[in-house]
Write a protein that holds these residues in place. Structure first.
Motif, PDB file in Angstrom:
ATOM      1  N   SER A 212     -12.109   3.563   3.251  1.00 21.20           N
ATOM      2  CA  SER A 212     -11.804   2.433   2.362  1.00 21.20           C
ATOM      3  C   SER A 212     -11.027   2.877   1.121  1.00 21.20           C
ATOM      4  CB  SER A 212     -13.088   1.721   1.938  1.00 21.20           C
ATOM      5  OG  SER A 212     -13.914   2.597   1.170  1.00 21.20           O
ATOM      6  N   GLU A 245      -9.658  -5.381   3.421  1.00 22.42           N
ATOM      7  CA  GLU A 245     -10.257  -5.574   4.736  1.00 22.42           C
ATOM      8  C   GLU A 245      -9.253  -5.374   5.866  1.00 22.42           C
ATOM      9  OE1 GLU A 245     -12.159  -9.343   4.842  1.00 22.42           O
ATOM     10  OE2 GLU A 245     -13.710  -8.801   3.368  1.00 22.42           O
ATOM     11  N   ASP A 246      -7.973  -5.652   5.605  1.00 18.10           N
ATOM     12  CA  ASP A 246      -6.955  -5.490   6.645  1.00 18.10           C
ATOM     13  C   ASP A 246      -6.307  -4.110   6.623  1.00 18.10           C
ATOM     14  OD1 ASP A 246      -5.506  -5.680   4.324  1.00 18.10           O
ATOM     15  OD2 ASP A 246      -4.253  -7.366   4.966  1.00 18.10           O
TER      16      ASP A 246
END
Length: 269
Positions: A212, A245-246
């Protein structure tokens, strides 16, 4: 601000030594006070010239999201000397030695000009990146692209990064302010001279928190795009990239090892 500090210290010495007479030491101190006055006047002239050269920077107000008070004051038309006083507030300044005084006043002048340049607004109709977005890439692949952006394209000084891995709404934050995608690109390209700047990747681009976040350390010399001369800053720090998130990068944050005044006051030609 530097001249004022030195002037005050010399004035205190004169009071201790009686403030007059033909004592050679006192005469030398009085001469030093006169030089401080002349340098302050010269700095004012330099600021006027720099601000005139960058007058287009004031057309659209501040760039960032909640920028520092000093920059808002400058954009609002505050006097340059008031801006400098606020920008250097709280900084412990030693009276500059004769050999380093010129660099110190240049540093103060560059601070004003650069803060103005960072306040430049981007044109409202700037085109979005044409390349399609590369969503949901493995973190290792994104790290590879970022590594190439730093090493090959020198993107911290050129803003020539790979737009396909960044969200169009990404916010770019450094120790001075926060910027939208387009303003970061335009501001970086306008502020630095790419051919005279150099960005080094220290170590490698690391993948954190399960992909992330990405993080890397940098060491750079940035040539500031001022008229006539291109003074250089040297700084180092850590850059953290946060993915959405993408998988696209939604936040870019620089953390410098030096404070902003330390970077500005170390300016060299």
């Amino acid at each position: 601000a530097l001249c004022c500090v030195r002037h005050q210290q010399i004035s205190a010495l004169l009071r201790v030594r009686g403030g007059g007479g033909w004592d050679p030491r006192v005469r030398r101190l009085q001469g030093a006070m006169q030089r401080c006055r002349r340098r302050a006047a010269g700095l004012s002239a330099l600021l006027v010239a720099l601000l005139a050269a960058t007058d287009t920077c004031f057309c659209g107000g501040g760039v960032g999201v909640g920028g520092p008070r000093s920059r808002r004051a400058l954009a609002a038309g505050a006097a340059p000397e008031a801006f400098l006083a606020e920008a250097l507030a709280g900084v412990e300044l030693e009276p500059p030695a004769e050999s380093s005084a010129r660099r110190s006043w240049l540093g103060a002048g560059v601070l004003a000009a650069v803060s103005a340049a960072l306040g430049a607004s981007a044109a409202a109709g700037a085109a979005s990146p044409a390349l399609p977005k590369r969503r949901n890439l493995p973190a290792s692949e994104v790290a590879k692209i970022v590594r190439e952006d730093v090493v090959q394209r020198q993107f911290l000084a050129t803003a020539d990064f790979s737009p396909e891995i960044y969200d169009d709404n990404c916010i770019f934050t450094d120790e001075i302010d926060s910027y939208t995608y387009e303003k970061f690109v335009k501001g970086t390209k306008g502020l630095f001279v790419a051919s005279e700047s150099n960005v080094k990747l220290v170590g490698d681009v690391e993948v954190l928190e399960g992909g992330s976040k990405l993080q890397f350390r940098f060491d750079e010399v940035l040539a500031v795009n001022l008229p006539i001369v291109h003074p250089k800053w040297t700084l180092s720090g850590t850059c953290t990239l946060t993915r959405g998130e993408d998988g696209l990068i939604v936040a870019y944050k620089e953390k410098w090892d030096q404070s902003v005044p330390e970077v500005i006051l170390s300016t060299r030609l």
